[in-house]
Design an enzyme around this catalytic site. Structure first.
Site, PDB file in Angstrom:
ATOM      1  N   GLY A 105       0.870  -4.983   9.157  1.00 30.17           N
ATOM      2  CA  GLY A 105      -0.222  -4.567  10.018  1.00 30.17           C
ATOM      3  C   GLY A 105       0.136  -4.398  11.473  1.00 30.17           C
ATOM      4  O   GLY A 105      -0.743  -4.167  12.303  1.00 30.17           O
ATOM      5  N   SER A 116       9.072  -4.470   0.535  1.00 32.74           N
ATOM      6  CA  SER A 116       8.197  -3.436  -0.011  1.00 32.74           C
ATOM      7  C   SER A 116       8.318  -2.158   0.797  1.00 32.74           C
ATOM      8  O   SER A 116       8.816  -2.143   1.920  1.00 32.74           O
ATOM      9  CB  SER A 116       6.749  -3.915   0.001  1.00 32.74           C
ATOM     10  OG  SER A 116       6.319  -4.131   1.338  1.00 32.74           O
ATOM     11  N   ARG A 117       7.854  -1.089   0.189  1.00 29.14           N
ATOM     12  CA  ARG A 117       7.667   0.144   0.917  1.00 29.14           C
ATOM     13  C   ARG A 117       6.295   0.105   1.587  1.00 29.14           C
ATOM     14  O   ARG A 117       5.507  -0.801   1.336  1.00 29.14           O
ATOM     15  CB  ARG A 117       7.777   1.343  -0.027  1.00 29.14           C
ATOM     16  CG  ARG A 117       9.168   1.472  -0.667  1.00 29.14           C
ATOM     17  CD  ARG A 117       9.325   2.785  -1.381  1.00 29.14           C
ATOM     18  NE  ARG A 117      10.627   2.889  -2.029  1.00 29.14           N
ATOM     19  CZ  ARG A 117      11.746   3.268  -1.431  1.00 29.14           C
ATOM     20  NH1 ARG A 117      11.721   3.557  -0.137  1.00 29.14           N
ATOM     21  NH2 ARG A 117      12.883   3.338  -2.082  1.00 29.14           N
ATOM     22  N   ALA A 118       6.034   1.068   2.447  1.00 32.15           N
ATOM     23  CA  ALA A 118       4.772   1.090   3.175  1.00 32.15           C
ATOM     24  C   ALA A 118       3.590   1.129   2.219  1.00 32.15           C
ATOM     25  O   ALA A 118       3.619   1.831   1.203  1.00 32.15           O
ATOM     26  CB  ALA A 118       4.734   2.301   4.095  1.00 32.15           C
ATOM     27  N   THR A 129      -0.061   0.649   3.745  1.00 32.78           N
ATOM     28  CA  THR A 129      -1.004   1.351   4.628  1.00 32.78           C
ATOM     29  C   THR A 129      -0.373   1.644   5.982  1.00 32.78           C
ATOM     30  O   THR A 129      -1.056   2.074   6.896  1.00 32.78           O
ATOM     31  CB  THR A 129      -2.274   0.508   4.827  1.00 32.78           C
ATOM     32  OG1 THR A 129      -1.910  -0.765   5.382  1.00 32.78           O
ATOM     33  CG2 THR A 129      -2.982   0.278   3.505  1.00 32.78           C
ATOM     34  N   SER A 130       0.916   1.413   6.141  1.00 31.65           N
ATOM     35  CA  SER A 130       1.583   1.542   7.439  1.00 31.65           C
ATOM     36  C   SER A 130       2.516   2.760   7.462  1.00 31.65           C
ATOM     37  O   SER A 130       2.792   3.360   6.421  1.00 31.65           O
ATOM     38  CB  SER A 130       2.400   0.269   7.722  1.00 31.65           C
ATOM     39  OG  SER A 130       3.503   0.198   6.851  1.00 31.65           O
ATOM     40  N   ASP A 133      -7.519  -4.595   1.849  1.00 29.37           N
ATOM     41  CA  ASP A 133      -6.711  -5.806   1.883  1.00 29.37           C
ATOM     42  C   ASP A 133      -7.507  -6.949   1.274  1.00 29.37           C
ATOM     43  O   ASP A 133      -8.707  -7.082   1.487  1.00 29.37           O
ATOM     44  CB  ASP A 133      -6.327  -6.166   3.321  1.00 29.37           C
ATOM     45  CG  ASP A 133      -5.340  -5.172   3.912  1.00 29.37           C
ATOM     46  OD1 ASP A 133      -4.368  -4.857   3.222  1.00 29.37           O
ATOM     47  OD2 ASP A 133      -5.546  -4.727   5.048  1.00 29.37           O
ATOM     48  N   SER A 137       0.768 -11.505  -3.844  1.00 28.52           N
ATOM     49  CA  SER A 137       1.801 -10.480  -3.740  1.00 28.52           C
ATOM     50  C   SER A 137       3.062 -11.036  -3.091  1.00 28.52           C
ATOM     51  O   SER A 137       4.173 -10.894  -3.614  1.00 28.52           O
ATOM     52  CB  SER A 137       1.269  -9.300  -2.920  1.00 28.52           C
ATOM     53  OG  SER A 137       2.294  -8.388  -2.607  1.00 28.52           O
ATOM     54  N   LYS A 161      -3.662  -6.190  11.156  1.00 33.04           N
ATOM     55  CA  LYS A 161      -4.235  -6.430   9.830  1.00 33.04           C
ATOM     56  C   LYS A 161      -5.063  -7.702   9.835  1.00 33.04           C
ATOM     57  O   LYS A 161      -6.177  -7.759   9.290  1.00 33.04           O
ATOM     58  CB  LYS A 161      -3.126  -6.527   8.778  1.00 33.04           C
ATOM     59  CG  LYS A 161      -3.640  -6.845   7.387  1.00 33.04           C
ATOM     60  CD  LYS A 161      -2.502  -7.066   6.396  1.00 33.04           C
ATOM     61  CE  LYS A 161      -1.813  -5.788   6.046  1.00 33.04           C
ATOM     62  NZ  LYS A 161      -0.826  -5.955   4.952  1.00 33.04           N
TER      63      LYS A 161
END
Length: 511
Positions: A187, A213-215, A217-218, A275, A283, A307
């Site tokens: 976030g 992780s990959r994006a 929401t960013s 979220d 996660s 976030k």
């Protein structure tokens, strides 16, 4: 042949179709395509958005039906999206059998959750099992995510879901008694500390197999940024080799099937931009436990447009992280950090990678806020992992960064993961300037991140924003606030139009 045999033969033929690879990208969603006048559609009542089980020998998938009304397919063919083709395997023309899937019994627990009933251990296990088996359509995953969004999961539910997600995939075990990790809940644009913390920790002798992780929401996830520098799609054998040689890695978690249910949920969370505190904790910790970590440091930035919006909310998430960690046998330490503005200069995979390289190389003008934040987190990792006594982690982290050991280690990790490469540069740029003079008093992280996404990030690795005006900056009219980077003129124009329409993207108080 007897009448019974003939009937059996006809039954097999009636539910069989020939495979056809269509090359359609549906991301990770399993989709099959049937001709509208296909006999199976007529006999079984399949229609668009029906769920169908496709069997190829002992392998089977459950997929969503799309109906084709033109000559793309023959009547006796079933077309597969790329995701479905990878999951099922096979060759063009091979016969497969179709059937209605078994009823999705675990979804009754999701319905109950929507109406306020908590998820028990058995229900969480059944839901995760069915998700990993591919039995949940995207609309059902969306219902689960929505039912759990916000703060709708209590600690017991979070523990149950985390445990179920850990058990759903592979588990790594390492020779080291202490295996450390670091994670940021996200976030905050540009907060790419992992690429600095991992080589510092590994250079100090700790084992840190970082899966990222990959994006969601960013404009960039850690894996997206690292991928501009080295391969991240490591299988388990490669990951073990890299960690064995260098003490650490920075890999994409989705490539090695650690907590695979999480990756499937993330695929639907991304377009929803929802979220959930409980799902966030599940996660993060399911991935860390599955990766074999014994100690993890969690960075929770908070701020008005981060976030996590407040210190109170950050403390609540941190407490839940620690509680779930205690319940599942992993030591969790939480650091609350400033989330009021972007970190560093770059926002977007390649731009963030350039920031990291400048810091690792100790170049003049490297973003000091990113450097100091990374050193603080690295110090915590070194101390909790036993590499440094309490209170001495900062000095150790700073030394290995300044003497070049961290840079050497990072190059070694990149080489072991498949070779270091140079991040790309965008073809198109545009400077957004201050309309009047004054002091920068507020920055909207979410809107800034959205502008970077509209410019093409993270899919276009070189796209994003170079930010020039941190809080407290005194700027004059016409001075650069940030520079948009894009790989196409259309995306640049799209992002620029959005940025110009935002009154409070960067708030400047007139002097």
């Amino acid at each position: 042949m007897s009448t019974g045999d003939a009937g059996a033969s006809r039954a097999v033929a009636a539910d069989s179709l020939r495979l056809r690879r269509l090359g359609i990208d549906t991301y990770q969603e399993l989709v099959v395509y049937l001709r509208s006048n296909c006999q199976i559609i007529k006999s079984e009542g399949f229609e668009a958005k029906s769920r169908v089980e496709v069997r190829r020998g002992a392998t089977h998938i459950v997929a969503t039906v799309n109906v084709v009304h033109f000559s793309l397919l023959a009547d006796d063919e079933i077309g597969l999206s790329e995701a479905a083709w990878r999951a099922l395997g096979g060759i063009d023309g091979e016969l497969v059998q179709l059937a209605h899937p078994e009823p999705l019994k675990s979804f009754s627990a999701v319905r109950a959750k929507i109406y306020g009933r908590p998820l028990g251990t058995d229900a969480a296990g059944a839901i995760v099992h069915d998700i990993v088996a591919g039995r949940y359509a995207d609309i059902e995953l969306a219902a689960l995510i929505t039912a759990c969004s916000g703060n709708r999961m209590d600690p017991a539910e979070t523990i149950a879901m985390t445990s179920a997600m850990v058990q759903s995939g592979a588990h790594l075990r390492w020779d080291s008694r202490v295996v450390v990790d670091k994670h940021c809940v996200g976030g905050l644009p540009g907060n790419r500390t992992t690429l600095l913390v991992v080589p510092i920790a590994a250079a100090c002798g700790l084992t840190i197999p970082k899966t990222s992780s990959r994006a969601i929401t960013s404009p960039a996830g850690t894996a997206d940024t690292m991928e501009t520098l080295a391969p991240v799609n490591l299988d388990l054998a490669t990951m073990r080799r890299v960690v064995g040689r260098e003490g650490g890695c920075i890999a994409w978690g989705g490539a090695i099937s650690l907590s695979p249910a999480d990756d499937l949920l993330i695929r639907v969370e991304r377009p929803l931009s929802l979220d959930s505190d409980g799902l966030l904790v599940a996660s993060v910790l399911s991935k860390k436990i599955a990766a074999g970590s014994t100690h993890v440091l969690i960075d929770i930035p908070f701020g008005r447009s981060a976030k996590v919006r407040s210190a109170e909310a950050a403390r609540a998430i941190g407490e839940r992280m620690r509680l779930v960690g205690d319940a599942l046998g992993i030591a969790v330490q939480v650091v609350l950090t400033d989330g009021s503005q972007p970190v560093g200069c770059g926002i977007g995979p390649a731009l963030e990678a350039w920031d990291v390289l400048r810091i690792l190389k100790n170049e003049a003008g490297a973003p000091d806020d990113l450097r100091q934040r990374a050193l603080t987190l690295a110090a915590g990792v070194l101390e909790m992992g036993g590499a440094a006594p309490a209170g001495e982690g900062m000095a150790m982290a700073r030394e290995v960064l300044e003497n070049g050991a961290a840079w050497t280690k990072f190059q070694g990790i990149c080489d072991a993961q498949g070779g270091m490469r140079t991040p790309p540069r965008a073809r198109f740029t545009h400077v957004v300037e201050a309309l009047h003079s004054g002091t920068v008093v507020a920055i909207d992280n979410r809107r800034l991140a959205l502008a970077a996404k509209l410019a093409g990030a993270p899919k276009a690795a070189a796209a994003g924003i170079a930010f020039h005006a941190p809080l407290g900056s005194v700027v004059g009219a016409g001075q650069a606030l940030f520079t948009l980077h894009a790989e196409s003129s259309g995306e640049l124009a799209y992002a620029l139009a959005y940025a110009r329409a935002q009154d409070n993207l960067v708030s400047i108080q007139e002097m």
